[in-house]
Design a protein around this motif. Structure first.
Motif, PDB file in Angstrom:
ATOM      1  N   GLU A   1       0.841  -1.191   0.000  1.00 44.21           N
ATOM      2  CA  GLU A   1       0.000   0.000   0.000  1.00 44.21           C
ATOM      3  C   GLU A   1       0.878   1.242   0.000  1.00 44.21           C
ATOM      4  N   ILE A   2       0.360   2.304  -0.593  1.00 42.99           N
ATOM      5  CA  ILE A   2       1.033   3.604  -0.564  1.00 42.99           C
ATOM      6  C   ILE A   2       0.405   4.406   0.560  1.00 42.99           C
TER       7      ILE A   2
ATOM      8  N   LEU B   1       5.979   8.886  -1.960  1.00 39.80           N
ATOM      9  CA  LEU B   1       5.259   8.541  -0.737  1.00 39.80           C
ATOM     10  C   LEU B   1       5.787   7.236  -0.148  1.00 39.80           C
TER      11      LEU B   1
ATOM     12  N   VAL C   1       5.845   3.482   1.518  1.00 36.68           N
ATOM     13  CA  VAL C   1       5.217   2.227   1.124  1.00 36.68           C
ATOM     14  C   VAL C   1       5.066   1.333   2.347  1.00 36.68           C
TER      15      VAL C   1
ATOM     16  N   GLN D   1       3.316   0.473  -8.664  1.00 35.66           N
ATOM     17  CA  GLN D   1       3.437   1.372  -7.515  1.00 35.66           C
ATOM     18  C   GLN D   1       3.243   2.826  -7.927  1.00 35.66           C
ATOM     19  N   GLU D   2       3.739   3.204  -9.105  1.00 38.08           N
ATOM     20  CA  GLU D   2       3.549   4.585  -9.552  1.00 38.08           C
ATOM     21  C   GLU D   2       2.074   4.877  -9.816  1.00 38.08           C
TER      22      GLU D   2
ATOM     23  N   GLU E   1       0.432   5.240  -6.475  1.00 37.88           N
ATOM     24  CA  GLU E   1       0.799   6.513  -5.848  1.00 37.88           C
ATOM     25  C   GLU E   1      -0.026   7.660  -6.434  1.00 37.88           C
TER      26      GLU E   1
ATOM     27  N   ASP F   1      -4.891  -1.315  -3.271  1.00 40.79           N
ATOM     28  CA  ASP F   1      -3.619  -1.912  -2.874  1.00 40.79           C
ATOM     29  C   ASP F   1      -3.031  -2.629  -4.079  1.00 40.79           C
TER      30      ASP F   1
END
Length: 434
Positions: A173-174, A187, A189, A245-246, A249, A281
């Motif tokens: 999760e971010i 951010l 993680v 992930q980007e 985010e 997520d």
């Protein structure tokens, strides 16, 4: 010879002031419609993200340009002049720099001149090739893509989950930002574990992702119905954990800004329509780390796409509140970023959104998503955006069209009145004359 009479002074490090050379380019006078620059260099630009040089004398300005000039904006400006960019790299130290340049600029042609005697011949060949390529591109009005997608078969029926085995997954999760300044930095993680059940075939496909029915459990909770999203491209580079992930985010930043926007709506309007981004997520199967998905709650209402990330707006589902949200994100961040690509479902009193894109003045931010179009993307939004009374009530400044734009947008007929009961104002037609 002339060079024998030249004495080199200053410097004191390996890196060079490439910016000062490039900023001269827009000032040049061109006598031919084909514009080509040949960048000959043996040392990279200052700032450690452009090279791998080590040692105290490698880069005296490793933290960036001492004059705080923005290289990405300069490269984009040069690109808009339709200049073909070629390089002669005299050693390997400049490779990383030009890789970064190419991400912003697009194609940068390298001239290989291992034999100095063949220098002029190679320059002529490359120059001729660039000119012919430019002619061919202007003669064609079609764009093709060699992007291949994964060969899934679409099945719209939800499986019977008791027949499916649960897979153990890592969860990522971010973390939600604490302050406005946080959104301009990577951010944090968080990681955990969970279990998933996922349908073998997607039930629908968007421009970037497949969507699968599924169930998800984290931290020992019961399985709940969700949607798993997987990128459609078969290119492994487009399916890395970093890409996921980007994108996540971006969604968390959009969620943070939407919460701020909702707070302002509450103080401005009596019965506001809120914007809510879905919690999401990332999951990665432990027994097959190539299986990565973004997981979100499942929406049961009809899916809608109101805007995209290149200025496009749905005429049939035009929404002044969503238009105002994108405008507001640009204003509240002083033009540093803008949330676009607004899609999801409409429920009573709220828009439930997911999968946004963000344009940043830093074109290298979210570079792996390939959806950040930078200032150019923001300009595309404002070319078609027409401030409604929602924008007026929020005291958003009216943006002028970029100079030289030949695109004309008109409201032919609109209903744009705001009463005390609602802030939802729906123009009946938005027309683009192209």
């Amino acid at each position: 010879m002339y060079l024998d009479q030249v004495n080199a002074t200053g410097g004191d490090d390996t890196c060079e002031d490439v910016f000062s050379a490039l900023e001269i380019i827009p000032q040049l006078s061109w006598s031919n419609p084909n514009h080509i620059i040949i960048h000959i260099c043996d040392a990279p630009y200052h700032e450690k993200s452009y090279h791998k040089l080590q040692g105290p004398d490698a880069d005296k300005y490793a933290k960036g340009d001492p004059k705080n000039r923005e290289l990405s904006k300069l490269l984009l400006y040069i690109k808009r002049l339709k200049i073909t960019y070629c390089t002669i790299q005299l050693n390997e130290s400049t490779k990383m720099m030009f890789d970064e340049f190419a991400f912003i600029y697009g194609t940068i042609s390298e001239m290989h001149v291992k034999d100095p005697a063949a220098l002029m011949k190679n320059i002529c060949i490359t120059t001729s090739s660039c000119i012919l390529s430019g002619i061919e591109s202007t003669m064609s009005s079609f764009r093709t893509s060699d992007k291949t997608i994964k060969p899934y078969i679409m099945l719209n029926e939800e499986p019977y989950w008791d027949d499916f085995e649960a897979h153990t997954v890592h969860t990522i999760e971010i973390m939600y930002p604490n302050t406005m300044n946080d959104i301009f930095q990577p951010l944090f993680v968080g990681k955990g574990s969970g279990q998933i059940k996922i349908a073998p075939h997607p039930f629908t496909k968007g421009s970037l992702r497949f969507a699968f029915y599924g169930q998800f459990s984290s931290d020992g909770c019961d399985l709940v119905d969700v949607v798993f999203k997987e990128f459609i491209s078969s290119d492994p580079r487009g399916n890395s954990l970093q890409v996921y992930q980007e994108h996540l985010e971006i969604q968390v930043i959009a969620q943070f800004l939407a919460d701020k926007f909702n707070t302002e709506l509450t103080t401005t309007f009596r019965t506001p329509t809120y914007i809510i981004y879905a919690d999401a997520d990332i999951v990665q199967q432990k027994n097959d780390t190539t299986k990565i998905y973004q997981v979100e709650r499942r929406f049961h209402q009809a899916w809608q796409k109101w805007t995209n990330n290149s200025g496009g707006v749905s005429v049939a589902e035009y929404s002044t509140i969503l238009q105002a949200f994108s405008h507001w994100t640009h204003n509240i961040t002083a033009g540093r970023l803008m949330v676009v690509d607004l899609q999801g479902v409409r429920s009573e009193g709220a828009y439930l959104l997911t999968d946004p894109a963000i344009h940043c003045d830093n074109i290298l931010r979210f570079k792996h998503t390939r959806t950040n179009l930078g200032v150019k993307g923001m300009d595309s939004f404002f070319r078609i955006h027409i401030c409604s009374e929602v924008c007026s009530k929020l005291k958003l400044p009216v943006q002028q069209f970029p100079s030289g734009s030949d695109e004309i947008y008109q409201i032919l007929e609109s209903i744009d009145k705001l009463d005390c009961e609602t802030i939802e104002c729906e123009p009946t037609m938005l027309y683009k004359d192209d």
